[in-house]
Design an enzyme around this catalytic site. Structure first.
Site, PDB file in Angstrom:
ATOM      1  N   TYR A 215      -8.803 -16.681  -0.090  1.00 39.36           N
ATOM      2  CA  TYR A 215      -9.517 -17.957   0.066  1.00 39.36           C
ATOM      3  C   TYR A 215      -8.648 -19.171  -0.256  1.00 39.36           C
ATOM      4  O   TYR A 215      -8.543 -20.095   0.565  1.00 39.36           O
ATOM      5  CB  TYR A 215     -10.783 -17.944  -0.802  1.00 39.36           C
ATOM      6  CG  TYR A 215     -11.554 -19.230  -0.759  1.00 39.36           C
ATOM      7  CD1 TYR A 215     -12.333 -19.563   0.351  1.00 39.36           C
ATOM      8  CD2 TYR A 215     -11.515 -20.134  -1.825  1.00 39.36           C
ATOM      9  CE1 TYR A 215     -13.044 -20.753   0.398  1.00 39.36           C
ATOM     10  CE2 TYR A 215     -12.217 -21.313  -1.790  1.00 39.36           C
ATOM     11  CZ  TYR A 215     -12.978 -21.620  -0.680  1.00 39.36           C
ATOM     12  OH  TYR A 215     -13.670 -22.801  -0.632  1.00 39.36           O
TER      13      TYR A 215
ATOM     14  N   ASP B 189     -20.619 -20.698  16.256  1.00 41.37           N
ATOM     15  CA  ASP B 189     -19.833 -19.774  15.445  1.00 41.37           C
ATOM     16  C   ASP B 189     -18.390 -20.241  15.527  1.00 41.37           C
ATOM     17  O   ASP B 189     -17.766 -20.173  16.592  1.00 41.37           O
ATOM     18  CB  ASP B 189     -19.975 -18.356  15.991  1.00 41.37           C
ATOM     19  CG  ASP B 189     -19.189 -17.322  15.200  1.00 41.37           C
ATOM     20  OD1 ASP B 189     -18.329 -17.721  14.382  1.00 41.37           O
ATOM     21  OD2 ASP B 189     -19.423 -16.121  15.405  1.00 41.37           O
TER      22      ASP B 189
ATOM     23  N   ASN C  28     -17.479 -27.698   7.457  1.00 41.21           N
ATOM     24  CA  ASN C  28     -17.961 -27.120   6.208  1.00 41.21           C
ATOM     25  C   ASN C  28     -17.990 -25.594   6.212  1.00 41.21           C
ATOM     26  O   ASN C  28     -17.845 -24.968   5.164  1.00 41.21           O
ATOM     27  CB  ASN C  28     -19.370 -27.658   5.913  1.00 41.21           C
ATOM     28  CG  ASN C  28     -20.063 -26.896   4.810  1.00 41.21           C
ATOM     29  OD1 ASN C  28     -19.725 -27.010   3.633  1.00 41.21           O
ATOM     30  ND2 ASN C  28     -21.049 -26.076   5.189  1.00 41.21           N
TER      31      ASN C  28
ATOM     32  N   THR D 269     -24.013 -21.773  -5.242  1.00 36.68           N
ATOM     33  CA  THR D 269     -24.564 -21.477  -3.917  1.00 36.68           C
ATOM     34  C   THR D 269     -24.403 -19.986  -3.637  1.00 36.68           C
ATOM     35  O   THR D 269     -23.801 -19.245  -4.416  1.00 36.68           O
ATOM     36  CB  THR D 269     -23.838 -22.267  -2.810  1.00 36.68           C
ATOM     37  OG1 THR D 269     -22.474 -21.816  -2.735  1.00 36.68           O
ATOM     38  CG2 THR D 269     -23.858 -23.763  -3.091  1.00 36.68           C
TER      39      THR D 269
ATOM     40  N   LYS E 145      -7.462 -22.296   2.373  1.00 31.39           N
ATOM     41  CA  LYS E 145      -7.807 -23.699   2.138  1.00 31.39           C
ATOM     42  C   LYS E 145      -6.561 -24.560   1.940  1.00 31.39           C
ATOM     43  O   LYS E 145      -6.551 -25.743   2.303  1.00 31.39           O
ATOM     44  CB  LYS E 145      -8.750 -23.821   0.926  1.00 31.39           C
ATOM     45  CG  LYS E 145     -10.154 -23.299   1.184  1.00 31.39           C
ATOM     46  CD  LYS E 145     -10.879 -24.121   2.248  1.00 31.39           C
ATOM     47  CE  LYS E 145     -12.331 -23.706   2.379  1.00 31.39           C
ATOM     48  NZ  LYS E 145     -13.075 -24.523   3.357  1.00 31.39           N
TER      49      LYS E 145
END
Length: 245
Positions: free
Chosen positions: A163, A59, A86, A198, A167
């Site tokens: 998000y 984790d 990832n 996904t 990133k």
């Protein structure tokens, strides 16, 4: 046999990246928060004849979990050739810069940035023992400051506060990491798998997880003349992949 650790490898792009590298002869440690999910994913690949897949509980938000994974993998190998960071979360929607609270920011950054730092620092000693170590930080063209400030970009109106911010911060970490390792055999790059369908995006992507996995695997296996400290999105730039920060 070269070894690779992939975080968040039990599904989506991580799983497809594992499949691609197994096909190229790598031994793949498939890290997953839930060990059972990781074991099911590894078993699926072994049933395809890809025997060198092994599940590892990890984790990225839990320092003790990361350290335990480091000890477990260190008992099996003295060298790690590739690290693919990832694992990531999107933070849910909508993502308003004015309305998202600090706890929401903290949760997203804890996985998408701090998790990468935890894992990279924990495994750097094993990576240093590889003759050609590679680190791929899975990023997104949707975090490009240049693109998001350009009204002519096709996704200009697709703004989100959490998000992309996490990133973009990951990209800066990538730049600094590549710089610190510039006089070594390391190649460190940020790579966007593309807008692939996904669980991460509710399967609304326009590409496939397999395509994303192939893109990640490509930069995980570059030779000694390959790039480092760069940002690549082959969906944004099909010719060279080079993407503005």
């Amino acid at each position: 046999m070269k070894t690779v650790l992939i975080t968040g490898a039990n599904k989506g792009v991580g799983f497809e990246t594992a499949r691609q590298l197994l096909r190229q002869g790598y031994y793949v440690y498939m890290a997953s928060r839930d060990l059972q999910n990781g074991q099911k994913a590894a078993e699926k690949l072994r049933n395809e004849g890809l025997q060198n897949a092994e599940a590892v509980q990890l984790d990225v938000t839990d320092t003790a979990s990361v350290q335990a994974a480091r000890l477990a993998i260190g008992e099996k190998t003295q060298v790690l050739d590739v690290l693919i960071n990832n694992a990531g979360i999107n933070g849910g929607w909508p993502q308003s810069a004015l309305e998202a609270n600090i706890d929401q920011y903290r949760e997203v950054f804890d996985t998408n940035l701090y998790g990468v730092v935890r894992v990279t620092q924990a495994f750097i000693d094993l990576l240093r023992k590889s003759p050609q170590p590679r680190i791929v930080n899975v990023s997104s063209s949707g975090c490009s400051l240049t693109l998001h400030s350009d009204p002519g970009w096709k996704y200009y109106n697709h703004k989100a506060a959490l998000y992309p911010s996490s990133k973009a911060a990951l990209n800066m970490f990538t730049i600094n990491l590549a710089y610190e390792l510039r006089d070594t055999p390391f190649k460190v790059n940020a790579v966007c798998p593309g807008f692939v369908a996904t669980d991460f995006n509710g399967h609304h992507g326009t590409g496939t997880a397999e395509e994303g996995g192939m893109r990640i695997a490509k930069y995980a296996t570059i030779g000694e003349e390959g790039p480092t400290g760069q940002f690549f999105s082959e969906e944004y730039n099909p010719e060279t992949g080079v993407t503005p920060w």
